[in-house]
Motif scaffolding. Structure first.
Motif, PDB file in Angstrom:
ATOM      1  N   MET A 123      -7.190   2.462   4.668  1.00  0.00           N
ATOM      2  CA  MET A 123      -6.686   2.054   3.351  1.00  0.00           C
ATOM      3  C   MET A 123      -5.215   2.398   3.149  1.00  0.00           C
ATOM      4  O   MET A 123      -4.571   1.843   2.265  1.00  0.00           O
ATOM      5  N   THR A 124      -4.665   3.314   3.931  1.00  0.00           N
ATOM      6  CA  THR A 124      -3.258   3.683   3.778  1.00  0.00           C
ATOM      7  C   THR A 124      -2.363   3.038   4.825  1.00  0.00           C
ATOM      8  O   THR A 124      -1.182   3.376   4.915  1.00  0.00           O
ATOM      9  N   CYS A 125      -2.889   2.111   5.607  1.00  0.00           N
ATOM     10  CA  CYS A 125      -2.099   1.433   6.636  1.00  0.00           C
ATOM     11  C   CYS A 125      -1.398   0.216   6.043  1.00  0.00           C
ATOM     12  O   CYS A 125      -2.062  -0.685   5.520  1.00  0.00           O
ATOM     13  N   PRO A 126      -0.065   0.139   6.098  1.00  0.00           N
ATOM     14  CA  PRO A 126       0.655  -1.001   5.532  1.00  0.00           C
ATOM     15  C   PRO A 126       0.276  -2.337   6.160  1.00  0.00           C
ATOM     16  O   PRO A 126       0.240  -3.363   5.465  1.00  0.00           O
ATOM     17  N   HIS A 127       0.004  -2.369   7.480  1.00  0.00           N
ATOM     18  CA  HIS A 127      -0.341  -3.638   8.119  1.00  0.00           C
ATOM     19  C   HIS A 127      -1.728  -4.119   7.682  1.00  0.00           C
ATOM     20  O   HIS A 127      -1.976  -5.323   7.605  1.00  0.00           O
ATOM     21  N   CYS A 128      -2.636  -3.169   7.406  1.00  0.00           N
ATOM     22  CA  CYS A 128      -3.937  -3.556   6.865  1.00  0.00           C
ATOM     23  C   CYS A 128      -3.762  -4.168   5.478  1.00  0.00           C
ATOM     24  O   CYS A 128      -4.388  -5.180   5.142  1.00  0.00           O
ATOM     25  N   ALA A 129      -2.906  -3.549   4.662  1.00  0.00           N
ATOM     26  CA  ALA A 129      -2.624  -4.088   3.328  1.00  0.00           C
ATOM     27  C   ALA A 129      -2.001  -5.474   3.434  1.00  0.00           C
ATOM     28  O   ALA A 129      -2.346  -6.389   2.672  1.00  0.00           O
ATOM     29  N   ASN A 130      -1.094  -5.658   4.380  1.00  0.00           N
ATOM     30  CA  ASN A 130      -0.437  -6.959   4.544  1.00  0.00           C
ATOM     31  C   ASN A 130      -1.463  -8.041   4.888  1.00  0.00           C
ATOM     32  O   ASN A 130      -1.432  -9.151   4.334  1.00  0.00           O
ATOM     33  N   PHE A 131      -2.409  -7.714   5.781  1.00  0.00           N
ATOM     34  CA  PHE A 131      -3.435  -8.680   6.140  1.00  0.00           C
ATOM     35  C   PHE A 131      -4.294  -9.039   4.935  1.00  0.00           C
ATOM     36  O   PHE A 131      -4.556 -10.219   4.668  1.00  0.00           O
ATOM     37  N   HIS A 132      -4.722  -8.031   4.200  1.00  0.00           N
ATOM     38  CA  HIS A 132      -5.623  -8.308   3.079  1.00  0.00           C
ATOM     39  C   HIS A 132      -4.900  -8.931   1.890  1.00  0.00           C
ATOM     40  O   HIS A 132      -5.506  -9.682   1.119  1.00  0.00           O
ATOM     41  N   ASN A 133      -3.622  -8.663   1.738  1.00  0.00           N
ATOM     42  CA  ASN A 133      -2.865  -9.255   0.640  1.00  0.00           C
ATOM     43  C   ASN A 133      -2.403 -10.678   0.932  1.00  0.00           C
ATOM     44  O   ASN A 133      -2.237 -11.476   0.011  1.00  0.00           O
ATOM     45  N   LYS A 134      -2.194 -11.013   2.213  1.00  0.00           N
ATOM     46  CA  LYS A 134      -1.582 -12.301   2.538  1.00  0.00           C
ATOM     47  C   LYS A 134      -2.448 -13.235   3.375  1.00  0.00           C
ATOM     48  O   LYS A 134      -2.173 -14.437   3.425  1.00  0.00           O
ATOM     49  N   THR A 135      -3.451 -12.708   4.052  1.00  0.00           N
ATOM     50  CA  THR A 135      -4.252 -13.536   4.968  1.00  0.00           C
ATOM     51  C   THR A 135      -5.715 -13.637   4.564  1.00  0.00           C
ATOM     52  O   THR A 135      -6.315 -14.705   4.637  1.00  0.00           O
ATOM     53  N   PHE A 136      -6.302 -12.523   4.137  1.00  0.00           N
ATOM     54  CA  PHE A 136      -7.755 -12.449   3.965  1.00  0.00           C
ATOM     55  C   PHE A 136      -8.305 -13.503   3.008  1.00  0.00           C
ATOM     56  O   PHE A 136      -9.306 -14.176   3.312  1.00  0.00           O
ATOM     57  N   MET A 180     -12.577  -3.826  -5.250  1.00  0.00           N
ATOM     58  CA  MET A 180     -11.849  -2.561  -5.319  1.00  0.00           C
ATOM     59  C   MET A 180     -10.948  -2.378  -4.105  1.00  0.00           C
ATOM     60  O   MET A 180      -9.816  -1.896  -4.226  1.00  0.00           O
ATOM     61  N   ILE A 181     -11.435  -2.772  -2.929  1.00  0.00           N
ATOM     62  CA  ILE A 181     -10.594  -2.723  -1.735  1.00  0.00           C
ATOM     63  C   ILE A 181      -9.349  -3.578  -1.952  1.00  0.00           C
ATOM     64  O   ILE A 181      -8.226  -3.167  -1.634  1.00  0.00           O
ATOM     65  N   SER A 182      -9.540  -4.769  -2.503  1.00  0.00           N
ATOM     66  CA  SER A 182      -8.415  -5.670  -2.760  1.00  0.00           C
ATOM     67  C   SER A 182      -7.422  -5.045  -3.742  1.00  0.00           C
ATOM     68  O   SER A 182      -6.205  -5.066  -3.517  1.00  0.00           O
ATOM     69  N   MET A 183      -7.915  -4.446  -4.825  1.00  0.00           N
ATOM     70  CA  MET A 183      -7.042  -3.819  -5.813  1.00  0.00           C
ATOM     71  C   MET A 183      -6.252  -2.670  -5.193  1.00  0.00           C
ATOM     72  O   MET A 183      -5.036  -2.544  -5.407  1.00  0.00           O
ATOM     73  N   LEU A 184      -6.924  -1.831  -4.414  1.00  0.00           N
ATOM     74  CA  LEU A 184      -6.241  -0.684  -3.814  1.00  0.00           C
ATOM     75  C   LEU A 184      -5.184  -1.123  -2.811  1.00  0.00           C
ATOM     76  O   LEU A 184      -4.121  -0.496  -2.694  1.00  0.00           O
ATOM     77  N   PHE A 185      -5.433  -2.190  -2.055  1.00  0.00           N
ATOM     78  CA  PHE A 185      -4.417  -2.676  -1.132  1.00  0.00           C
ATOM     79  C   PHE A 185      -3.219  -3.266  -1.884  1.00  0.00           C
ATOM     80  O   PHE A 185      -2.070  -3.067  -1.488  1.00  0.00           O
ATOM     81  N   LYS A 186      -3.481  -3.993  -2.959  1.00  0.00           N
ATOM     82  CA  LYS A 186      -2.376  -4.578  -3.720  1.00  0.00           C
ATOM     83  C   LYS A 186      -1.500  -3.500  -4.354  1.00  0.00           C
ATOM     84  O   LYS A 186      -0.300  -3.687  -4.530  1.00  0.00           O
ATOM     85  N   GLN A 187      -2.110  -2.368  -4.691  1.00  0.00           N
ATOM     86  CA  GLN A 187      -1.374  -1.274  -5.324  1.00  0.00           C
ATOM     87  C   GLN A 187      -1.120  -0.114  -4.358  1.00  0.00           C
ATOM     88  O   GLN A 187      -0.857   1.004  -4.798  1.00  0.00           O
ATOM     89  N   GLN A 188      -1.166  -0.370  -3.068  1.00  0.00           N
ATOM     90  CA  GLN A 188      -1.085   0.708  -2.077  1.00  0.00           C
ATOM     91  C   GLN A 188       0.144   1.592  -2.251  1.00  0.00           C
ATOM     92  O   GLN A 188       0.068   2.820  -2.144  1.00  0.00           O
ATOM     93  N   GLU A 189       1.287   1.000  -2.540  1.00  0.00           N
ATOM     94  CA  GLU A 189       2.515   1.790  -2.658  1.00  0.00           C
ATOM     95  C   GLU A 189       2.456   2.768  -3.833  1.00  0.00           C
ATOM     96  O   GLU A 189       3.118   3.802  -3.804  1.00  0.00           O
TER      97      GLU A 189
END
Length: 271
Positions: A123-136, A180-189
């Motif tokens: 959940m704290t990996c930026p590339h994981c967030a990028n995938f879920h925010n832009k590709t998933f 919730m996973i989606s929300m946490l990735f969008k607000q990861q920073e």
């Protein structure tokens, strides 16, 4: 709340975890992945074990994905264009990969879909967030909702705060894990490197229906933390996961973020 429960919550979300998290974020943001020399070590049933379990290798270099909405609109032209497929790093036994683990599977899509994707992520990996925010979302709309892909998420936390985020997603009201996973990735920073991780995650958890009591109860659930760690250890030991995100597409192993075009082409090659 007992002293041991308070201690567990502090280890998961206290400011002392920020230094370890900063090191993990730096590693995850490197442009090229270095192979890890060893798999994560066996963990004890504590949050510190999650921190020391492994040093993440950085995911492979990736191109930036376009917003999901744009990709969906351009699906026809993207499919027509030739996309260079990534080469698998190996294969695993699909039957073994899909065997039940310590936690119930978090999956979307038909059980008999022709393509199964298993993603190990932190959940704290930026590339994981990028995938879920832009590709998933685009992949879900194009393949999961149409019955072509079953998509499974598995936990692979590299630090205590990632473990806490996964625990909260597991404790979310029924049907709210993926939102919730989606929300946490969008607000990861906003929460991943915050000095006060507890307050940052508490405020976001309240948006998902948590009370302060249910929030504390979740983060002091030692068995849940043990099970999250067990999912990570199984991924490392049995399937060779060393970095995040790691995808298994019908048993083929791929590391690193993927754009909509690349993952679409990979899925199409299996259909």
């Amino acid at each position: 709340m007992s002293a041991s429960e308070k201690s567990l919550s502090k280890r998961l979300l206290g400011g002392a975890a920020v230094a370890a998290l900063a090191l993990m974020l730096a590693a995850c943001s490197e442009e090229k992945k270095e192979a890890a020399s060893t798999a994560p070590a066996e963990t004890s049933a504590t949050a510190e074990a999650t921190t020391t379990a492994s040093t993440p290798a950085a995911p492979a270099a990736t191109s930036e994905a376009k917003p999901a909405e744009t990709e969906v609109a351009q699906a026809s032209s993207s499919t027509a264009a030739k996309v260079e497929l990534p080469q698998p790093e190996g294969t695993v036994d699909v039957k073994k990969l899909l065997e039940p683990g310590a936690l119930p599977e978090m999956a979307l899509g038909e059980a008999n879909a022709p393509v199964t994707i298993v993603e190990y992520m932190s959940m704290t990996c930026p590339h994981c967030a990028n995938f879920h925010n832009k590709t998933f979302d685009a992949i879900k709309a194009k393949y999961v909702d149409s019955g072509k892909v079953r998509f499974i998420i598995r936990e692979f936390p590299f630090d205590p705060r990632a473990a806490a985020a996964f625990m909260l997603a597991r404790c979310a009201p029924e049907g709210q894990y993926f939102p919730m996973i989606s929300m946490l990735f969008k607000q990861q920073e906003q929460w991943a490197a915050a000095q006060n991780g507890r307050d940052a995650l508490l405020q976001m958890s309240k948006l998902a229906g948590f009370t302060q009591e249910s929030f504390e109860a979740c983060l002091t659930n030692q068995k849940l933390l043990d099970d999250v760690n067990a999912v990570m250890q199984r991924g490392a030991k049995d399937f060779g996961v060393k970095s995040t995100p790691t995808f298994f597409v019908n048993g083929e192993h791929y590391s690193g973020d993927m754009s909509v075009d690349v993952m679409s082409a990979l899925i199409d090659s299996k259909l």
